[in-house]
Write an enzyme that holds these catalytic residues in place. Structure first.
Site: not given
Length: 305
Positions: A198-199
């Protein structure tokens, strides 16, 4: 004694309010507690990100270099040790988890080479290739039970769109977010089941340490774990070190490395979902214009569709 960086104090206050300020106040005692309980000694200057303080340490029992990560326990950080254990068991390209305290979220991590972030690789195409290979290893692993799911997050985003887009001053940007939302609606029923980071931008990938025999490995850190479709993890590689002329090349390189050539439609839709998500976050923070790079990424992917 530890020095708490002003930037960390500011971000915790800005994003977490009273909870963030309380976390900052506990950091000195929290660090002292785990240095003693886990038999650690300081081994360098403190490092920090948006939400965590990281102390380079050495474990007294075996001389193992490590990193003590102190962070506020919240919806994002609670899944981090879960994901790191799963990736570690699969040998799947993430920093190793050595110890964890579930009550505070404190973690003892494998020490990586902070002097060698992927962002320091001058050739951006080479960096994209490395990120793609790391990501392909991460998303090859099924998400464990209990993590947040992309389906729920996407549904909440779609619910928020009608009340949010009117805050944008440019009609073209309002239309862009509505088109992104339309793309997400087409895939929201198939959110996927892979373990997502997610990042995964270029500063969240570091080289391993030579002393650990990992000098030639690139390893991911600081995940915000999520169960979902791999396409939802492509956006940071497009927006970080942004180059409008490279958007389509990067998208193709990433999807090819992840074996998604035949699934580029869904990968495109979920990447547009990240444009939508960031846009909604900006609007919530009071912005009335979207970042130029977000607009350009969204425009190019929508045109491609």
């Amino acid at each position: 004694m530890i020095d708490i960086p002003d930037a960390l104090i500011e971000t915790q206050s800005k994003y977490n309010g009273e909870a963030g300020r309380a976390f900052i106040a506990t950091l000195p005692s929290l660090a002292a507690r785990f240095l003693e309980e886990w038999g650690l000694r300081r081994d360098g200057a403190a490092m920090y990100g948006v939400s965590a303080l990281v102390l380079p340490v050495v474990r007294d029992s075996d001389g193992c270099p490590a990193a003590l990560k102190l962070q506020l326990l919240d919806e994002e950080s609670v899944g981090e040790p879960v994901a790191l254990r799963v990736w570690g068991a699969a040998g799947s390209g993430a920093v190793g988890l050595l110890d964890h305290d579930p009550l505070t979220g404190t973690m003892l991590l494998e020490r990586l080479d902070e002097r060698r972030p992927l962002s320091a690789v001058a050739d951006t195409r080479e960096a994209v290739g490395v990120l793609a290979q790391v990501l392909s290893r991460l998303v090859a692993v099924p998400a464990p039970e209990g993590l947040r799911g992309l389906g729920d997050i996407a549904a909440r985003m779609l619910d928020a769109v009608p009340g949010a887009v009117g805050s944008l001053v440019e009609e073209s940007e309002r239309r862009l977010l509505l088109d992104c939302a339309a793309a997400v609606r087409e895939v929201v029923g198939e959110p996927g089941d892979r373990l997502l980071h997610w990042d995964l931008h270029y500063d969240n990938i570091l080289a391993g340490r030579a002393e650990a025999g990992r000098a030639h490995e690139w390893l991911a850190l600081d995940p915000k774990p999520l169960a979902g479709h791999p396409g939802f993890d492509l956006f940071p590689a497009l927006g970080d070190r942004f180059d409008a002329a490279e958007v389509r090349w990067r998208f193709d390189a990433l999807t090819e490395a992840l074996g998604m050539e035949r699934d580029r439609g869904r990968a495109r839709a979920w990447t547009l979902g990240r444009v939508l998500q960031d846009g909604l976050w900006d609007i919530k923070d009071g912005e009335v214009r979207l970042p130029e790079r977000h607009v350009e990424i969204g425009r190019q992917l929508l045109e491609r569709g």
